[in-house]
Design a protein around this motif. Structure first.
Motif, PDB file in Angstrom:
ATOM      1  N   ARG A  10       0.806  -1.015   0.065  1.00 38.46           N
ATOM      2  CA  ARG A  10       0.217   0.027   0.103  1.00 38.46           C
ATOM      3  C   ARG A  10       0.728   1.297   0.100  1.00 38.46           C
ATOM      4  NH1 ARG A  10      -5.062   0.832   4.080  1.00 38.46           N
ATOM      5  NH2 ARG A  10      -5.915   2.958   3.378  1.00 38.46           N
ATOM      6  N   LYS A  12       1.696   4.810   0.860  1.00 42.41           N
ATOM      7  CA  LYS A  12       0.991   5.678   1.993  1.00 42.41           C
ATOM      8  C   LYS A  12       1.267   7.098   1.428  1.00 42.41           C
ATOM      9  CE  LYS A  12      -0.011   2.858   5.535  1.00 42.41           C
ATOM     10  NZ  LYS A  12      -1.393   2.781   6.236  1.00 42.41           N
ATOM     11  N   SER A  13       2.247   7.495   0.559  1.00 43.58           N
ATOM     12  CA  SER A  13       2.269   8.647   0.231  1.00 43.58           C
ATOM     13  C   SER A  13       3.385   8.865  -0.936  1.00 43.58           C
ATOM     14  CB  SER A  13       3.169   9.462   1.649  1.00 43.58           C
ATOM     15  OG  SER A  13       3.396  10.851   1.063  1.00 43.58           O
ATOM     16  N   SER A 136       7.246  -1.324   6.664  1.00 44.79           N
ATOM     17  CA  SER A 136       7.354   0.021   6.017  1.00 44.79           C
ATOM     18  C   SER A 136       8.466   0.469   5.541  1.00 44.79           C
ATOM     19  CB  SER A 136       6.750   1.117   7.306  1.00 44.79           C
ATOM     20  OG  SER A 136       5.433   1.070   7.744  1.00 44.79           O
ATOM     21  N   ALA A 153       3.983   0.667   2.490  1.00 44.32           N
ATOM     22  CA  ALA A 153       3.500  -0.253   3.696  1.00 44.32           C
ATOM     23  C   ALA A 153       3.041  -1.850   2.893  1.00 44.32           C
ATOM     24  CB  ALA A 153       2.476   0.098   4.608  1.00 44.32           C
ATOM     25  N   GLU A 156      -0.078  -5.105   6.300  1.00 42.21           N
ATOM     26  CA  GLU A 156      -0.517  -4.471   7.470  1.00 42.21           C
ATOM     27  C   GLU A 156      -1.465  -5.237   7.980  1.00 42.21           C
ATOM     28  OE1 GLU A 156       0.433   0.192   6.705  1.00 42.21           O
ATOM     29  OE2 GLU A 156      -1.394  -0.597   6.174  1.00 42.21           O
ATOM     30  N   ARG A 180      -5.233   2.090   8.975  1.00 41.73           N
ATOM     31  CA  ARG A 180      -5.547   1.794   7.555  1.00 41.73           C
ATOM     32  C   ARG A 180      -6.884   2.381   6.674  1.00 41.73           C
ATOM     33  NH1 ARG A 180      -5.622  -4.851   7.321  1.00 41.73           N
ATOM     34  NH2 ARG A 180      -5.893  -4.395   4.824  1.00 41.73           N
ATOM     35  N   SER A 184      -3.221   7.450   8.727  1.00 44.39           N
ATOM     36  CA  SER A 184      -1.701   7.634   8.364  1.00 44.39           C
ATOM     37  C   SER A 184      -1.303   8.291   7.051  1.00 44.39           C
ATOM     38  CB  SER A 184      -1.244   6.115   8.599  1.00 44.39           C
ATOM     39  OG  SER A 184      -1.510   5.384   7.760  1.00 44.39           O
ATOM     40  N   GLU A 185      -2.124   7.942   5.969  1.00 38.96           N
ATOM     41  CA  GLU A 185      -1.603   8.611   4.780  1.00 38.96           C
ATOM     42  C   GLU A 185      -1.712  10.162   4.806  1.00 38.96           C
ATOM     43  OE1 GLU A 185      -3.420   5.926   5.126  1.00 38.96           O
ATOM     44  OE2 GLU A 185      -3.383   4.596   3.141  1.00 38.96           O
ATOM     45  N   TRP A 188       1.735  10.839   6.496  1.00 39.90           N
ATOM     46  CA  TRP A 188       2.805  10.463   5.531  1.00 39.90           C
ATOM     47  C   TRP A 188       2.918  11.431   4.446  1.00 39.90           C
ATOM     48  CZ3 TRP A 188       6.497   8.659   8.404  1.00 39.90           C
ATOM     49  CH2 TRP A 188       6.278   7.577   9.384  1.00 39.90           C
ATOM     50  N   GLU A 189       1.691  11.909   4.048  1.00 39.54           N
ATOM     51  CA  GLU A 189       1.792  12.755   2.967  1.00 39.54           C
ATOM     52  C   GLU A 189       2.548  14.200   3.504  1.00 39.54           C
ATOM     53  OE1 GLU A 189       1.474  14.055  -1.111  1.00 39.54           O
ATOM     54  OE2 GLU A 189       0.961  12.174  -0.114  1.00 39.54           O
TER      55      GLU A 189
END
Length: 199
Positions: A10, A12-13, A136, A153, A156, A180, A184-185, A188-189
Motif C-alpha cells: 500500500r 502511503k504517500s 514500512s 507499507a 499491514e 488503514r 496515516s496517509e 505521511w503525505e
C-alpha cells in the motif's frame, strides 16, 4: 520514481519536485538523504498531531549516527501507548541501502522497518499496533531533475492475535484500523512533502 504496488503493498504517500536543473535536483536529493537518515529529527516534518521518533542502536542506546540494519526506532504516537512497549511503539530497521543507476541518471535511498519487541526489556511480545510481519519502507530518490519521496507499507495487520493484554489488543485494533482507514496517509503525505521542501 513512483513504485509499483502488489496485492499486499500500500502506497502511503508519494510526492515529487521538478527542479530547474539536474544540479539543483542533486542538491535537493542530498538534503533529502540527510533528512531521511536523521530519524531523531523526523518529528520536525509532521504537522499536529506530531509523532516522535528516537533512533537506538542494537543495545538500545541512543544513536545519532546513520541508521543501519539492526537498529531500533522508538515511536511516541499521540494518544495511549503500547503496554508491551512501555508507552511506545517499536520497530527494528531490517534494511538500509542506496541504489545508483548512472545510465538512467537516477539514485535512491531506502530504509525499511518492521514491528519489533521492546529492546528495553526482556519481553518477547511485538510492541507495535501492527504484527511483526508488516513492513514500512521509506524512499528518497532523484531521476534527472526530478526529486521524489514515498512511503510504502506491506502486510499491514492490526496486532491483536499476538498481543497478550486486553488493553493492547483493544488499542492495537483501534490504532491499526484507523491507520488503514487513511489517517496515516495524511500524516505521511505531510512528512514527504516537508522532507522535499528547501531550507
Amino acid at each position: 520514481m513512483k513504485p509499483n504496488t502488489s496485492n499486499d503493498a500500500r502506497l502511503k504517500s508519494y510526492h515529487e519536485r521538478v527542479l530547474p536543473s539536474v544540479q539543483d535536483a542533486e542538491d535537493c536529493f542530498q538534503q533529502l538523504k540527510l533528512r531521511l537518515y536523521n530519524i531523531n529529527e523526523w518529528k520536525n516534518y509532521f504537522q499536529s498531531p506530531v509523532p516522535e521518533f528516537v533512533l537506538l542502536d542494537k543495545n538500545a542506546n541512543l544513536k545519532k549516527e546513520i541508521p543501519e540494519a539492526g537498529d531500533y526506532v522508538k515511536i511516541d504516537l499521540p494518544g495511549p501507548g503500547s503496554v508491551a512497549g512501555e508507552g511506545f511503539d517499536w520497530v527494528v530497521i531490517d534494511r538500509v541501502y542506496e541504489e545508483n543507476n548512472p545510465s538512467e541518471d537516477s539514485r535512491e535511498l531506502h530504509i525499511r522497518v518492521r514491528p519489533s519487541t521492546n529492546p528495553e526489556n526482556t519481553g518477547e511480545e511485538t510492541a507495535h499496533f501492527y504484527t511483526e510481519g508488516s513492513t514500512s519502507e521509506f524512499c528518497g530518490g532523484r531521476s534527472g531533475n526530478v526529486v521524489y519521496g514515498w512511503v510504502m507499507a506491506r502486510g499491514e495487520e492490526p496486532n491483536v492475535k499476538e498481543a497478550t493484554g486486553w488493553m493492547d489488543k483493544l488499542r492495537n485494533m483501534v490504532v491499526g484500523i484507523t491507520a488503514r482507514a487513511g489517517m496515516s496517509e495524511i500524516q505521511w503525505e505531510q512528512f514527504i512533502q516537508s522532507m522535499l521542501e528547501s531550507d
